[in-house]
Design a protein around this motif. Structure first.
Motif, PDB file in Angstrom:
ATOM      1  N   SER A  58       0.811  -1.210   0.000  1.00 21.94           N
ATOM      2  CA  SER A  58       0.000   0.000   0.000  1.00 21.94           C
ATOM      3  C   SER A  58       0.845   1.261   0.000  1.00 21.94           C
ATOM      4  N   SER A  61      -1.043   2.074  -3.526  1.00 24.45           N
ATOM      5  CA  SER A  61      -2.206   2.898  -3.195  1.00 24.45           C
ATOM      6  C   SER A  61      -2.783   3.552  -4.451  1.00 24.45           C
ATOM      7  N   GLU A 107      -2.004  -5.681   2.599  1.00 23.84           N
ATOM      8  CA  GLU A 107      -0.933  -4.954   3.271  1.00 23.84           C
ATOM      9  C   GLU A 107      -0.531  -5.722   4.523  1.00 23.84           C
ATOM     10  N   LEU A 136      -5.701   5.867  -0.439  1.00 26.52           N
ATOM     11  CA  LEU A 136      -6.323   4.673   0.118  1.00 26.52           C
ATOM     12  C   LEU A 136      -7.734   4.960   0.613  1.00 26.52           C
ATOM     13  N   LEU A 163      -9.482  -3.071   1.545  1.00 28.16           N
ATOM     14  CA  LEU A 163      -8.142  -2.886   2.095  1.00 28.16           C
ATOM     15  C   LEU A 163      -7.962  -3.842   3.265  1.00 28.16           C
TER      16      LEU A 163
END
Length: 818
Positions: free
Chosen positions: A11, A16, A33, A224, A234
């Motif tokens: 990320s 991102s 991540e 993000l 995420l």
């Protein structure tokens, strides 16, 4: 096995950007991540906390700093949602136009596969998204920043080019507003993944250890958050362990969830499949993954592992420096970590004999570092230092030394350690990218030496010593100060999977796509064929933005809604053999005929038959969409929604849907007001998060009486065991006092039916679960910001939809004549 359009690994500045661009274009995106989120206020500060702030899962450390030690140099990278942006110093400089070349070890150079002109539009896009501004040195209270003034003085005395670079920091509460210290920052339309208020820069010098005010426009606050707003999933504390191509197309990714509540030995390895895999785990992470997975990727270029560079990084200190009046010691803790930059010219700029260009930037450190000094008794400190050096000595003689020294540094710091003082200086520039990354005993190893770039380092040291003389300071390399004598410390590792014009020259092409493996991309510093020169963050992000533009232009900007891969046969590129992403593969056992065809959903097929009901052609249609999140409880084995909501054995269920009316005219004209629904349903009883393969939404459709309307949902998906399921639900909008508007329009009674059940077949279907979902007020507020319209009459379409919705509610809840 879970299957999505795009999996992004990492990320940072590449991952991102990729997650946002792909999600914004309608792709289903999962970002993995390894680190955890760090909302403002959660970054470690005390000695004990910072002593645990390192990344080494084998030692039970899951912190932010990942420190590597190789022969001749050491390196620091980051672990956490936002990657390197959590600990970088906010400088966002573009790569110099003439520096898009790679210096060859034997002399000469060759041009990069991309140029400054190729990247400029993407530089613009990234700067706009992150939000950049120079340090406002011309205004109060920013004028009194001793280290910035010291840099100005040194540059003027030595005749060097000085500037205030663009910084990814919020000095003002909103763009265009006056700067101020500690002011509340206005949230963007896409919100913030942390849900924590941010404040403008307090000039505390804590950028490199995480900004607890949220003043840094780090990637978690920008790209993000926007990616999550557009539907990207995420997943933090998810570390990727292996990757491989998938038979028939696409890729599989093995990962482990670092759930601290589960013992390390019992954390299962899970697998997710995707049509497009974007590697953005950083230079070390991405190259390590490819090297470990080389057997699965036999066509990988022999260039894998080559062209490693430290971006010419050199960390030094000007000790006992005085302020510009030469009266008091210089206080480097006021201001952001970096406020200014000095540029040394390059021979490519037309400066004969200048050599390779470079940058020098002042550093800073938090004002609270004094806690480091008294924290240890001398005897205890000596014991820890000796123990650390002994471990380094032993590792040096191993065939496969442990190159990750986060655990050792954690022990060394313990409850405190010696502080640095005076003015740190960071140099960087165009070193020679002749290093090589390889596996040794299963560990990552780097063969690299500063010798071929000695002229670059000598120039930096000479200039820094001259600066020290101007400021009345003593010069010291970081290696001398930090017990790593004669070693280079880099925070900008680059290369390892470099781009090239062909597979003999690089691992990936100029757009980051790996040669021989369509749909596999590299979007981080590993793709750089040489040093960037200035701080590489902006260039990495711009490269990723360019990568995504290319991939989306080639693949189309459409959402592909998929079930588990075993249901999609051997279809490639998101379930469609031709790679269009338009729908399921031929022969797929999907939802029943008529359950989700374009005519019923108001989708844009372009056929004359499906243009009936609209006076305009497909190209002139105006579409409207919004995103809705609903959460609640269901009980498996129950068929009554109200009973399922309150039963003791109930469990949580959430869905997130993007509702789209491709033709607003037809949507408003049809009595059922039908739109398509895409997204996911998540429940433990359904096997976790399951993609909606096809869905329908009816907005305030007739309910059998003049004063009754129904908002209906029909979502087709499969559970974790591959069984077809249908979620059906309705909101009952019925005449009553106006106070009923909110509870009626925010309460959804749902049942989950066995099989893919067509309209009209619910009575004969078996209900496997039932319950009630609600829209929470914060989610509703975010939903209002998701309304989008596109087409010639976009603004008018939003108004007409609002009038329709308000008018329908008036028909139900307004006063009725007797």
């Amino acid at each position: 096995m879970e299957h999505v359009d795009t999996v992004v690994v990492g990320s940072g500045f590449g991952g991102s950007v990729a997650a946002y661009r792909m999600a914004e274009a309608g792709r289903s995106v999962v970002l993995l991540e390894r680190g955890r989120p760090y909302p403002p206020g959660s970054f470690p500060r005390g000695p004990a906390e910072i002593g645990r702030a390192f990344w080494d899962p084998e030692a039970g450390l899951y912190g932010m700093y990942d420190v590597w030690s190789f022969k001749g140099f050491d390196s620091v990278v980051s672990s956490g949602l936002g990657g390197g942006s959590l600990i970088y110093a906010n400088v966002l400089l573009r790569k110099d136009e003439r520096w898009f070349v790679t210096d060859l070890p034997g002399g000469g150079y060759e041009p990069w596969p991309v140029s400054r002109a190729d990247l400029d539009p993407h530089y613009d896009a990234v700067e706009e998204m992150i939000g950049v501004a120079p340090y406002p040195l011309d205004r109060e209270p920013y004028r009194d920043t001793p280290k910035t003034q010291a840099m100005q003085d040194a540059a003027a005395e030595l005749g060097l080019h000085y500037s205030l670079p663009p910084l990814g920091i919020s000095f003002a509460p909103s763009r265009g507003a006056e700067p101020g210290v500690g002011l509340p920052i206005a949230e963007p339309a896409y919100g913030n993944v942390h849900g924590v208020k941010r404040r403008t820069c307090r000039l505390c010098g804590e950028c490199d250890i995480g900004c607890n005010d949220g003043a840094k426009n780090s990637l978690d606050h920008t790209y993000l958050s926007a990616a999550a707003f557009h539907g990207a999933d995420l997943r933090t504390e998810h570390e990727v362990k292996a990757i491989r191509p998938r038979p028939g197309g696409g890729y599989e990714v093995d990962y482990v969830h670092h759930d601290v509540d589960v013992p390390k030995g019992r954390r299962p390895v899970r697998t997710i499949a995707c049509s497009q895999l974007i590697l953005a785990a950083g230079t070390y992470g991405t190259t390590f993954l490819l090297l470990k997975s080389r057997e699965a990727f036999p066509k990988l270029s022999a260039a894998l592992g080559t062209r490693f560079s430290g971006n010419g990084d050199l960390l030094s200190f000007l000790l006992k420096a005085k302020d510009r009046n030469r009266i008091r010691p210089l206080d480097a803790s006021r201001g952001p970590v970096i406020t200014s930059t000095i540029r040394l010219p390059d021979a490519l700029d037309g400066a004969p004999g200048a050599g390779r260009g470079a940058y020098i930037q002042e550093g800073g450190y938090p004002s609270f570092v004094d806690w480091m000094v008294p924290g240890l008794e001398p005897d205890e400190q000596i014991v820890r230092v000796v123990k650390f050096l002994w471990q380094r000595f032993v590792e040096f003689f191993k065939d496969a030394p442990d190159t990750n020294i986060s655990k050792e540094l954690s022990d060394l710091i313990g409850d405190g350690a010696l502080s640095v003082s005076s003015l740190p200086l960071l140099g960087m520039g165009r070193d020679v990218a002749d290093g090589r990354l390889e596996l040794r005993g299963g560990r990552l190893n780097v063969s690299w030496s500063a010798e071929t770039s000695e002229a670059h380092y000598a120039r930096l040291r000479k200039t820094m010593r001259a600066m020290a003389d101007v400021l009345g300071a003593e010069y010291a390399d970081a290696g001398d100060q930090m017990l790593f004598r004669k070693r280079v410390i880099t925070v900008h590792p680059l290369g390892g999977a470099p781009m090239g014009r062909h597979e003999g020259e690089g691992v990936c092409d100029a757009f980051g796509e790996v040669f021989g493996y369509p749909g596999l991309f590299i979007a981080d510093g590993a793709a750089m064929p040489g040093p960037v020169g200035p701080n590489p963050s902006l260039t990495i992000a711009a490269m990723a933005d360019r990568l995504c533009s290319h991939a989306l232009e080639r693949g189309g900007r459409r959402r592909t809604v998929l079930g588990p891969p075993e249901e999609n046969g051997a279809a490639t590129d998101a379930g469609n053999p031709k790679g269009t992403g338009a729908g399921p593969a031929s022969g797929e056992a999907g939802p029943p005929e008529g359950a989700g065809d374009g005519a019923a959903y108001g989708t844009d097929s372009g056929s004359p038959e499906r243009d009936r009901g609209s006076s305009r052609g497909a190209s002139a249609r105006t579409s409207l969409s919004f995103t809705e999140v609903m959460k609640g409880f269901v009980t498996f084995g129950e068929s009554d929604p109200r009973a399922g909501e309150v039963a003791e054995e109930r469990e949580r269920l959430t869905f997130r849907l993007t509702i789209t009316a491709d033709d607003v005219d037809r949507f408003l004209a049809e009595p059922e007001h039908t739109a398509r629904a895409e997204g996911w349903v998540e429940s433990a009883g359904c096997g976790g998060r399951r993609t909606v393969r096809r869905g329908r939404f009816n907005c305030l459709a007739p309910g059998g009486a003049d004063d009754r309307r129904l908002m209906k949902y029909r979502l087709y998906f499969t559970d974790g065991e591959g069984r077809p399921r249908t979620l059906v639900g309705h909101k009952n909008v019925v005449h009553g006092p106006p106070t009923r508007i909110w509870p009626d329009t925010s309460t959804l009674y749902v049942r989950i039916l066995d099989g893919h059940v067509p309209e009209g077949g619910d009575a004969d279907a078996t209900a496997v679960a039932a319950g009630v979902l609600h829209i929470r007020l914060p989610d509703f507020a975010r939903q209002l910001a998701t309304f989008r319209a596109s087409g010639e009459d976009a603004a008018e379409a939003l108004v007409r939809f609002g009038r329709f919705f308000a008018g329908a509610l008036w028909d139900v809840y307004g006063p009725h004549a007797k």
